[in-house]
Scaffold this motif. Structure first.
Motif, PDB file in Angstrom:
ATOM      1  N   ASP A  44       0.666  -1.396   0.325  1.00 39.83           N
ATOM      2  CA  ASP A  44       0.405  -0.526   0.038  1.00 39.83           C
ATOM      3  C   ASP A  44       1.024   0.858   0.086  1.00 39.83           C
ATOM      4  O   ASP A  44       0.446   2.259   0.349  1.00 39.83           O
ATOM      5  CB  ASP A  44      -1.203   0.278   1.445  1.00 39.83           C
ATOM      6  N   ARG A  45       2.279   1.329   0.516  1.00 37.28           N
ATOM      7  CA  ARG A  45       2.993   2.681   0.699  1.00 37.28           C
ATOM      8  C   ARG A  45       3.056   3.516  -1.138  1.00 37.28           C
ATOM      9  O   ARG A  45       3.476   4.439  -1.579  1.00 37.28           O
ATOM     10  CB  ARG A  45       4.670   1.697   0.832  1.00 37.28           C
ATOM     11  N   ASN A  46       2.354   2.604  -2.525  1.00 42.07           N
ATOM     12  CA  ASN A  46       2.746   2.823  -4.082  1.00 42.07           C
ATOM     13  C   ASN A  46       1.357   3.212  -4.388  1.00 42.07           C
ATOM     14  O   ASN A  46       1.897   3.480  -5.519  1.00 42.07           O
ATOM     15  CB  ASN A  46       3.521   1.921  -4.516  1.00 42.07           C
ATOM     16  N   LEU A  47       0.389   3.043  -3.363  1.00 42.00           N
ATOM     17  CA  LEU A  47      -0.908   3.344  -3.771  1.00 42.00           C
ATOM     18  C   LEU A  47      -0.773   4.995  -4.509  1.00 42.00           C
ATOM     19  O   LEU A  47      -1.743   5.316  -5.969  1.00 42.00           O
ATOM     20  CB  LEU A  47      -1.872   3.253  -2.864  1.00 42.00           C
ATOM     21  N   THR A  48      -0.783   5.711  -3.800  1.00 44.42           N
ATOM     22  CA  THR A  48      -0.681   7.131  -4.555  1.00 44.42           C
ATOM     23  C   THR A  48      -0.220   7.326  -5.927  1.00 44.42           C
ATOM     24  O   THR A  48      -0.828   7.830  -7.416  1.00 44.42           O
ATOM     25  CB  THR A  48       0.220   8.435  -3.592  1.00 44.42           C
ATOM     26  N   ALA A  49       0.881   6.443  -6.348  1.00 44.31           N
ATOM     27  CA  ALA A  49       2.026   6.618  -7.363  1.00 44.31           C
ATOM     28  C   ALA A  49       1.388   5.273  -8.284  1.00 44.31           C
ATOM     29  O   ALA A  49       1.578   6.156  -9.738  1.00 44.31           O
ATOM     30  CB  ALA A  49       3.252   5.621  -6.996  1.00 44.31           C
ATOM     31  N   ILE A  59       0.683  -5.254 -11.913  1.00 46.83           N
ATOM     32  CA  ILE A  59       0.539  -6.516 -10.742  1.00 46.83           C
ATOM     33  C   ILE A  59       0.463  -6.146  -9.687  1.00 46.83           C
ATOM     34  O   ILE A  59       1.359  -5.036  -8.861  1.00 46.83           O
ATOM     35  CB  ILE A  59       1.833  -7.330 -11.345  1.00 46.83           C
ATOM     36  N   VAL A  60      -0.333  -6.346  -8.654  1.00 43.98           N
ATOM     37  CA  VAL A  60      -0.853  -6.067  -7.200  1.00 43.98           C
ATOM     38  C   VAL A  60      -0.608  -7.385  -6.170  1.00 43.98           C
ATOM     39  O   VAL A  60      -0.719  -8.462  -6.214  1.00 43.98           O
ATOM     40  CB  VAL A  60      -1.453  -5.437  -7.411  1.00 43.98           C
ATOM     41  N   THR A  61      -0.597  -7.043  -5.048  1.00 45.11           N
ATOM     42  CA  THR A  61      -0.884  -7.490  -3.727  1.00 45.11           C
ATOM     43  C   THR A  61      -2.296  -7.109  -3.904  1.00 45.11           C
ATOM     44  O   THR A  61      -2.907  -6.332  -4.260  1.00 45.11           O
ATOM     45  CB  THR A  61      -0.400  -7.498  -2.464  1.00 45.11           C
ATOM     46  N   ALA A  62      -2.790  -8.464  -2.577  1.00 44.55           N
ATOM     47  CA  ALA A  62      -4.883  -8.337  -2.079  1.00 44.55           C
ATOM     48  C   ALA A  62      -4.651  -6.965  -1.902  1.00 44.55           C
ATOM     49  O   ALA A  62      -6.082  -6.503  -1.587  1.00 44.55           O
ATOM     50  CB  ALA A  62      -5.168  -9.580  -1.560  1.00 44.55           C
ATOM     51  N   VAL A  63      -3.979  -6.002  -1.124  1.00 44.34           N
ATOM     52  CA  VAL A  63      -4.184  -4.300  -0.373  1.00 44.34           C
ATOM     53  C   VAL A  63      -4.477  -3.415  -1.782  1.00 44.34           C
ATOM     54  O   VAL A  63      -5.080  -2.522  -1.578  1.00 44.34           O
ATOM     55  CB  VAL A  63      -3.175  -4.370   0.798  1.00 44.34           C
TER      56      VAL A  63
END
Length: 341
Positions: A44-49, A59-63
């Motif tokens: 989740d630390r890169n959600l804004t980017a 490609i992502v994690t479940a969050v």
């Protein structure tokens, strides 16, 4: 190469969320990705980017929630993204042909396993045994009586001196030297006389050595690097050292002779370890630290000479206050009538 999101998901065993028919032409990081690219979001630390990115998919994690673009959900986005990058570039292992370049010089007594590739101007000494599926790049020099396991990769101009032993899946990057003589001398008659350097170097399975690093042979026994340890560029490990399993040793570290480390030790950049020092399991040695005595398991050390991190931070805080303290002392001396010397 143009593929759909769903086809990429099949490569990495991921779950598609959203439109799996979106075409993808390239894989790029969040800061570089644009339309037609796939990127990855590791937590989740890169959600804004990710929201601000122009990438077509990720490609992502479940969050990571849906935001109108297709996602490939996996447990390890970084590993999955690396797989996609390699696939889109074309198989990077095509050079592993099992061929031997005609300019290579291989002693008649050496043994090469099946599928091993030998590049131009490689030299392999007598009685050396190399396992299956290895890749020996251009200009590598391997001495006599060396033993290399399977899937070893030696990048250009690596040098292995005689009697080196490498386990399976060892990687040694360009211009590193494994097995040179240790720096040992005795004073006799006013001259430095070289001490015998008759041991060897042993690199266990899954060790990786960065570019331009050096690991010296033992005086009589072996200098050993434990399973899974990763050593960065420009690192020096001296004779008789015993480095534990799964260590991380960062660039420009120097470890003097006969020192040992436990398992899961981290030694940060430009740290120095004196000779005959033992560093316990899971200890962390900070950047530019200088070790002159043993470090217990789990300790965090900073500074030169190194102290436990809490103590060293107090020392640094005190040093920052020295100019103010000096002024205060001068005011007190003036008040009580003492002259500065």
């Amino acid at each position: 190469m143009n593929l759909t999101v769903r086809e990429l998901a099949d490569w990495v065993g991921g779950e598609v969320l959203g439109d799996g028919t979106v075409p993808i032409r390239a894989a790029r990081t969040l800061s570089e990705a644009g339309p037609g690219d796939i990127t990855f979001v590791d937590g989740d630390r890169n959600l804004t980017a990710w929201r601000e990115s122009h990438a077509s998919a990720a490609i992502v994690t479940a969050v990571v929630p849906l935001n109108g673009r297709p996602l490939i959900r996996v447990t390890d986005p970084l590993a999955a993204f690396a797989t996609v990058v390699l696939q889109l570039r074309g198989n990077q292992n095509k050079s592993r042909t099992g061929k031997i370049d005609p300019t290579a010089h291989i002693d008649a007594s050496a043994v090469l396993g099946p599928g091993t590739t030998v590049g131009p101007y490689v030299v392999i000494g007598a009685e050396t045994v190399i396992g299956a599926g290895c890749h020996i790049h251009a200009g590598v020099s391997i001495g006599q009586s060396c033993r290399l396991g399977d899937a070893v990769e030696l990048y250009p101009n690596v040098v292995l001196y005689d009697d080196c032993i490498l386990g399976d899946r060892v990687i040694v990057h360009a211009n590193s030297v494994i097995g040179a003589d240790g720096f040992g001398y005795r004073m006799q008659g006013g001259r430095h006389i070289k001490s015998p350097q008759l041991g060897r170097v042993e690199l266990a399975d899954d060790v990786e050595i960065g570019a331009c690093s050096t690991i010296d042979r033992g005086t009589f026994g072996a200098t050993r690097i434990g399973v899974g340890t990763k050593i960065d560029n420009l690192v020096q490990i001296a004779h008789n050292c015993q480095i534990g399993k799964h260590n991380l040793i960062v660039s420009q570290v120097g470890i003097a002779g006969s020192s040992t480390t436990g398992d899961y030790v981290v030694v940060a950049g430009q740290a120095g370890v004196g000779d005959h020092i033992n560093v316990g399991d899971r200890a962390i040695i900070g950047a530019k630290a200088g070790l002159s005595k043993d470090v217990p398991a789990g300790a965090k050390m900073l500074g030169a000479p190194a102290h436990p991190d809490i103590e060293q931070k107090k020392i640094w805080m005190s040093m920052a206050k020295l100019p103010e303290m000096r002024k205060e002392i001068r005011r007190i001396k003036k008040k009580i009538g003492l002259e500065d010397e």
